[in-house]
Scaffold this motif. Sequence first.
Motif, PDB file in Angstrom:
ATOM      1  N   ASP A  78       0.409 -10.898   2.886  1.00 38.63           N
ATOM      2  CA  ASP A  78      -0.503 -12.035   3.010  1.00 38.63           C
ATOM      3  C   ASP A  78      -1.873 -11.626   3.541  1.00 38.63           C
ATOM      4  OD1 ASP A  78       1.358 -13.807   2.039  1.00 38.63           O
ATOM      5  OD2 ASP A  78       2.040 -14.469   4.007  1.00 38.63           O
ATOM      6  N   HIS A  79      -1.920 -10.802   4.558  1.00 37.87           N
ATOM      7  CA  HIS A  79      -3.190 -10.443   5.179  1.00 37.87           C
ATOM      8  C   HIS A  79      -3.401  -8.935   5.280  1.00 37.87           C
ATOM      9  CE1 HIS A  79      -3.966 -14.583   6.219  1.00 37.87           C
ATOM     10  NE2 HIS A  79      -2.744 -14.678   6.687  1.00 37.87           N
ATOM     11  N   ARG A  80      -2.616  -8.141   4.517  1.00 34.43           N
ATOM     12  CA  ARG A  80      -2.736  -6.702   4.622  1.00 34.43           C
ATOM     13  C   ARG A  80      -2.350  -6.032   3.309  1.00 34.43           C
ATOM     14  NH1 ARG A  80       1.479  -4.465   8.380  1.00 34.43           N
ATOM     15  NH2 ARG A  80       2.544  -3.777   6.542  1.00 34.43           N
ATOM     16  N   LYS A  81      -3.062  -4.936   2.990  1.00 36.50           N
ATOM     17  CA  LYS A  81      -2.703  -4.087   1.857  1.00 36.50           C
ATOM     18  C   LYS A  81      -2.405  -2.699   2.414  1.00 36.50           C
ATOM     19  CE  LYS A  81      -6.428  -4.850  -0.683  1.00 36.50           C
ATOM     20  NZ  LYS A  81      -7.364  -4.827  -1.810  1.00 36.50           N
ATOM     21  N   ASP A  82      -1.279  -2.103   1.994  1.00 38.33           N
ATOM     22  CA  ASP A  82      -0.892  -0.764   2.433  1.00 38.33           C
ATOM     23  C   ASP A  82      -0.934   0.185   1.253  1.00 38.33           C
ATOM     24  OD1 ASP A  82      -0.374  -1.910   4.849  1.00 38.33           O
ATOM     25  OD2 ASP A  82       1.768  -1.543   4.853  1.00 38.33           O
ATOM     26  N   ARG A  83      -1.581   1.346   1.443  1.00 35.23           N
ATOM     27  CA  ARG A  83      -1.643   2.372   0.403  1.00 35.23           C
ATOM     28  C   ARG A  83      -1.349   3.723   1.037  1.00 35.23           C
ATOM     29  NH1 ARG A  83      -1.667  -1.832  -1.656  1.00 35.23           N
ATOM     30  NH2 ARG A  83      -3.134  -2.703  -3.168  1.00 35.23           N
ATOM     31  N   GLN A  84      -0.564   4.542   0.349  1.00 40.39           N
ATOM     32  CA  GLN A  84      -0.289   5.921   0.753  1.00 40.39           C
ATOM     33  C   GLN A  84      -1.146   6.816  -0.126  1.00 40.39           C
ATOM     34  OE1 GLN A  84       2.006   7.275   3.110  1.00 40.39           O
ATOM     35  NE2 GLN A  84       0.909   9.140   2.616  1.00 40.39           N
ATOM     36  N   VAL A  85      -2.014   7.636   0.484  1.00 44.61           N
ATOM     37  CA  VAL A  85      -2.874   8.543  -0.267  1.00 44.61           C
ATOM     38  C   VAL A  85      -2.017   9.721  -0.716  1.00 44.61           C
ATOM     39  CG1 VAL A  85      -4.953   9.960  -0.233  1.00 44.61           C
ATOM     40  CG2 VAL A  85      -4.896   7.809   1.035  1.00 44.61           C
ATOM     41  N   VAL A  86      -1.971   9.949  -2.028  1.00 41.33           N
ATOM     42  CA  VAL A  86      -1.120  10.988  -2.603  1.00 41.33           C
ATOM     43  C   VAL A  86      -1.587  12.359  -2.143  1.00 41.33           C
ATOM     44  CG1 VAL A  86      -0.353  12.043  -4.776  1.00 41.33           C
ATOM     45  CG2 VAL A  86      -0.549   9.558  -4.594  1.00 41.33           C
ATOM     46  N   GLY A  87      -0.651  13.190  -1.750  1.00 37.69           N
ATOM     47  CA  GLY A  87      -0.940  14.553  -1.337  1.00 37.69           C
ATOM     48  C   GLY A  87      -1.367  14.685   0.113  1.00 37.69           C
ATOM     49  N   THR A  88      -1.365  13.593   0.859  1.00 39.06           N
ATOM     50  CA  THR A  88      -1.739  13.628   2.274  1.00 39.06           C
ATOM     51  C   THR A  88      -0.717  12.836   3.081  1.00 39.06           C
ATOM     52  OG1 THR A  88      -3.029  11.573   2.335  1.00 39.06           O
ATOM     53  CG2 THR A  88      -4.187  13.557   1.592  1.00 39.06           C
ATOM     54  N   GLN A  89      -0.865  12.875   4.367  1.00 40.12           N
ATOM     55  CA  GLN A  89      -0.025  12.069   5.250  1.00 40.12           C
ATOM     56  C   GLN A  89      -0.691  10.730   5.578  1.00 40.12           C
ATOM     57  OE1 GLN A  89       3.105  12.822   6.313  1.00 40.12           O
ATOM     58  NE2 GLN A  89       2.975  14.583   4.952  1.00 40.12           N
ATOM     59  N   TYR A  90      -1.870  10.465   4.974  1.00 38.93           N
ATOM     60  CA  TYR A  90      -2.615   9.251   5.296  1.00 38.93           C
ATOM     61  C   TYR A  90      -2.000   8.029   4.647  1.00 38.93           C
ATOM     62  CZ  TYR A  90      -6.353  12.174   7.143  1.00 38.93           C
ATOM     63  OH  TYR A  90      -7.071  13.071   7.873  1.00 38.93           O
ATOM     64  N   LYS A  91      -1.836   7.002   5.450  1.00 43.72           N
ATOM     65  CA  LYS A  91      -1.423   5.691   4.970  1.00 43.72           C
ATOM     66  C   LYS A  91      -2.514   4.726   5.414  1.00 43.72           C
ATOM     67  CE  LYS A  91       2.410   2.436   5.044  1.00 43.72           C
ATOM     68  NZ  LYS A  91       3.734   2.155   5.609  1.00 43.72           N
ATOM     69  N   ILE A  92      -3.136   4.054   4.457  1.00 46.04           N
ATOM     70  CA  ILE A  92      -4.249   3.159   4.767  1.00 46.04           C
ATOM     71  C   ILE A  92      -3.729   1.721   4.760  1.00 46.04           C
ATOM     72  CG2 ILE A  92      -6.511   2.334   4.033  1.00 46.04           C
ATOM     73  CD1 ILE A  92      -6.866   5.059   2.626  1.00 46.04           C
ATOM     74  N   MET A  93      -3.996   1.013   5.859  1.00 41.19           N
ATOM     75  CA  MET A  93      -3.627  -0.392   5.974  1.00 41.19           C
ATOM     76  C   MET A  93      -4.910  -1.184   6.184  1.00 41.19           C
ATOM     77  SD  MET A  93      -0.290  -0.223   8.379  1.00 41.19           S
ATOM     78  CE  MET A  93      -0.129   1.463   8.929  1.00 41.19           C
ATOM     79  N   LEU A  94      -5.258  -1.998   5.212  1.00 33.24           N
ATOM     80  CA  LEU A  94      -6.482  -2.791   5.293  1.00 33.24           C
ATOM     81  C   LEU A  94      -6.115  -4.250   5.527  1.00 33.24           C
ATOM     82  CD1 LEU A  94      -9.581  -2.657   5.021  1.00 33.24           C
ATOM     83  CD2 LEU A  94      -9.289  -3.286   2.637  1.00 33.24           C
ATOM     84  N   TRP A  95      -6.565  -4.761   6.653  1.00 31.72           N
ATOM     85  CA  TRP A  95      -6.313  -6.153   7.026  1.00 31.72           C
ATOM     86  C   TRP A  95      -7.512  -6.990   6.614  1.00 31.72           C
ATOM     87  CZ3 TRP A  95      -1.904  -7.816   9.691  1.00 31.72           C
ATOM     88  CH2 TRP A  95      -1.044  -6.801  10.092  1.00 31.72           C
ATOM     89  N   ASP A  96      -7.265  -8.191   6.112  1.00 31.58           N
ATOM     90  CA  ASP A  96      -8.385  -9.077   5.791  1.00 31.58           C
ATOM     91  C   ASP A  96      -8.839  -9.789   7.062  1.00 31.58           C
ATOM     92  OD1 ASP A  96      -6.553 -11.100   6.273  1.00 31.58           O
ATOM     93  OD2 ASP A  96      -6.491 -11.815   4.220  1.00 31.58           O
ATOM     94  N   GLY A  97      -9.932 -10.510   6.973  1.00 34.71           N
ATOM     95  CA  GLY A  97     -10.452 -11.216   8.149  1.00 34.71           C
ATOM     96  C   GLY A  97      -9.504 -12.296   8.603  1.00 34.71           C
ATOM     97  N   GLU A  98      -9.563 -12.593   9.862  1.00 32.58           N
ATOM     98  CA  GLU A  98      -8.714 -13.629  10.439  1.00 32.58           C
ATOM     99  C   GLU A  98      -9.055 -14.970   9.810  1.00 32.58           C
ATOM    100  OE1 GLU A  98      -5.727 -15.077  12.511  1.00 32.58           O
ATOM    101  OE2 GLU A  98      -6.333 -13.021  12.883  1.00 32.58           O
ATOM    102  N   GLN A  99      -8.051 -15.687   9.385  1.00 29.61           N
ATOM    103  CA  GLN A  99      -8.241 -16.993   8.757  1.00 29.61           C
ATOM    104  C   GLN A  99      -8.101 -18.089   9.809  1.00 29.61           C
ATOM    105  OE1 GLN A  99      -9.072 -17.020   5.497  1.00 29.61           O
ATOM    106  NE2 GLN A  99      -8.851 -14.807   5.477  1.00 29.61           N
ATOM    107  N   GLY A 100      -9.195 -18.529  10.376  1.00 31.93           N
ATOM    108  CA  GLY A 100      -9.148 -19.601  11.354  1.00 31.93           C
ATOM    109  C   GLY A 100      -9.242 -19.113  12.789  1.00 31.93           C
ATOM    110  N   GLY A 101      -8.742 -17.946  13.065  1.00 28.67           N
ATOM    111  CA  GLY A 101      -8.860 -17.371  14.400  1.00 28.67           C
ATOM    112  C   GLY A 101      -7.974 -18.048  15.425  1.00 28.67           C
ATOM    113  N   LEU A 102      -8.168 -17.656  16.650  1.00 31.45           N
ATOM    114  CA  LEU A 102      -7.400 -18.201  17.757  1.00 31.45           C
ATOM    115  C   LEU A 102      -8.053 -19.477  18.266  1.00 31.45           C
ATOM    116  CD1 LEU A 102      -6.774 -14.861  19.663  1.00 31.45           C
ATOM    117  CD2 LEU A 102      -5.163 -16.098  18.217  1.00 31.45           C
ATOM    118  N   PRO A 103      -7.285 -20.380  18.842  1.00 32.71           N
ATOM    119  CA  PRO A 103      -7.885 -21.605  19.383  1.00 32.71           C
ATOM    120  C   PRO A 103      -8.746 -21.276  20.599  1.00 32.71           C
ATOM    121  CG  PRO A 103      -5.560 -21.495  19.924  1.00 32.71           C
ATOM    122  CD  PRO A 103      -5.843 -20.346  19.013  1.00 32.71           C
TER     123      PRO A 103
END
Length: 142
Positions: A78-103
């Motif tokens: 829902d709010h994150r995309k996970d990608r594993q970069v081929v040939g490396t140990q890097y896993k990229i997790m990109l979070w989208d902006g907060e929808q509405g935020g905290l009260p």
Amino acid sequence: IATSGAPEIRDGDTLALAKGFAVTTVPSIEVNLQTFTFRVEGKQMQALDEDMAGNEDVIKILGPGAKAMQCVSVGDYDHRKDRQVVGTQYKIMLWDGEQGGLPELGAADREYDPDDLADSESWIADFFEPIRKKYFVKLGFP
């Protein structure tokens, strides 16, 4: 050991061929020459998403060539995309902006009082009261 029918092959298993004359390892990589697709552990390989490749932190770590890097989609949530970069140990997790935020602090419709909680809210007191009693200043009720 003889088995009847086709043996069950899983990733990393070895399969004896020609009565032990050759042993091969089942790879976790699949190349389909008909569709020109490349799969890693059953997941399609693709270029790194544009929004990920253009991210300032990704460019600092992987360099400007991040746009040409290949990755495997680990998951789209829902709010994150996970990608594993081929040939490396890097896993990229990109979070989208907060929808509405905290009260806003103090914007609650009532003050917290464990005696005034509804039956459906009783879990809050079960969780919070031991913490409040140990670490917070008493707020006028025990």
